[in-house]
Design a protein around this motif. Structure first.
Motif, mmCIF file in Angstrom:
data_model
loop_
_atom_site.group_PDB
_atom_site.id
_atom_site.type_symbol
_atom_site.label_atom_id
_atom_site.label_comp_id
_atom_site.label_asym_id
_atom_site.label_seq_id
_atom_site.Cartn_x
_atom_site.Cartn_y
_atom_site.Cartn_z
ATOM 1 N N THR A 74 0.833 -1.201 0.000
ATOM 2 C CA THR A 74 0.000 0.000 0.000
ATOM 3 C C THR A 74 0.868 1.253 0.000
ATOM 4 N N VAL A 75 0.240 2.347 -0.342
ATOM 5 C CA VAL A 75 0.927 3.640 -0.271
ATOM 6 C C VAL A 75 1.385 3.883 1.168
ATOM 7 N N ALA A 76 0.568 3.467 2.129
ATOM 8 C CA ALA A 76 0.931 3.620 3.548
ATOM 9 C C ALA A 76 2.230 2.876 3.868
ATOM 10 N N LEU A 121 -4.699 5.791 2.571
ATOM 11 C CA LEU A 121 -3.358 5.310 2.262
ATOM 12 C C LEU A 121 -3.213 3.796 2.389
ATOM 13 N N GLU A 122 -3.911 3.185 3.328
ATOM 14 C CA GLU A 122 -3.870 1.723 3.457
ATOM 15 C C GLU A 122 -4.823 1.053 2.472
ATOM 16 N N ASP A 128 -3.161 -0.383 -7.705
ATOM 17 C CA ASP A 128 -4.159 0.649 -8.015
ATOM 18 C C ASP A 128 -3.503 1.813 -8.755
ATOM 19 N N LEU A 129 -2.357 2.262 -8.248
ATOM 20 C CA LEU A 129 -1.654 3.377 -8.892
ATOM 21 C C LEU A 129 -1.218 3.005 -10.298
ATOM 22 N N ALA A 130 -0.621 1.823 -10.427
ATOM 23 C CA ALA A 130 -0.104 1.396 -11.725
ATOM 24 C C ALA A 130 -1.221 1.266 -12.759
ATOM 25 N N ALA A 131 -2.398 0.837 -12.310
ATOM 26 C CA ALA A 131 -3.531 0.662 -13.224
ATOM 27 C C ALA A 131 -4.310 1.951 -13.434
ATOM 28 N N GLY A 132 -4.090 2.934 -12.574
ATOM 29 C CA GLY A 132 -4.832 4.184 -12.670
ATOM 30 C C GLY A 132 -6.280 4.067 -12.233
#
Length: 154
Positions: A74-76, A121-122, A128-132
């Motif tokens: 996760t981003v967290a 963030l969790e 998710d980021l990579a897929a947009g």
């Protein structure tokens, strides 16, 4: 919450690594794709390696790769690796924090802020980021924030 350049670069680098299907990516490629100063990126990648979020591989086909699938990071996780806890108030634990008088409700505000940060963030992975495709909670909050009407596909 303040996102340092170091943490911003770390999340961006990790998003790039999430796109590689486990293949190593050279630091130079990450730096070029994300417009990150290479010397700074090496420092960031070193910290991410110490946190066991990335591994490095030597050789002509070497580079950096995630140690876990992007759906599991996760981003967290990245923020904690770079800066420690997501949120703290003067390095005090929020449990049991109390203020007198007119500020007595303030610890509940700090707890709500921390809970909101954690939810976003969790709940957002590198995949998710990579897929947009950001999680519904994030999309909802972005709609509340944006005035350009931009939305993200589910």
């Amino acid at each position: 919450m303040r996102i340092s350049a170091r943490t911003d670069y770390a999340v961006r680098a990790m998003a790039e690594l999430a796109c590689t299907s486990g293949r190593p990516l050279k630091a130079e490629d990450i730096a070029g794709r994300q417009d990150i100063p290479l010397r700074f990126l090496f420092s960031v990648l070193s910290e991410l390696r110490r946190a066991r979020l990335v591994r490095s591989e030597r050789g002509p086909d070497g580079g950096y790769a995630l140690t876990r699938p992007p759906t599991e990071v996760t981003v967290a996780d990245v923020i904690r690796a770079m800066d420690g806890p997501l949120m703290s108030v003067r390095d005090l634990k929020l449990t049991g924090l109390a203020y007198p008088g007119a500020a007595s409700a303030l610890p509940d505000v700090w707890r709500a802020v921390r809970t909101s940060l954690r939810q976003v963030l969790e709940g957002t992975t590198l995949a998710d980021l990579a897929a947009g495709t950001l999680p519904p909670l994030v999309q909802e909050r972005v709609r509340d924030y944006n005035d350009d009407g931009r939305t993200y596909p589910s």
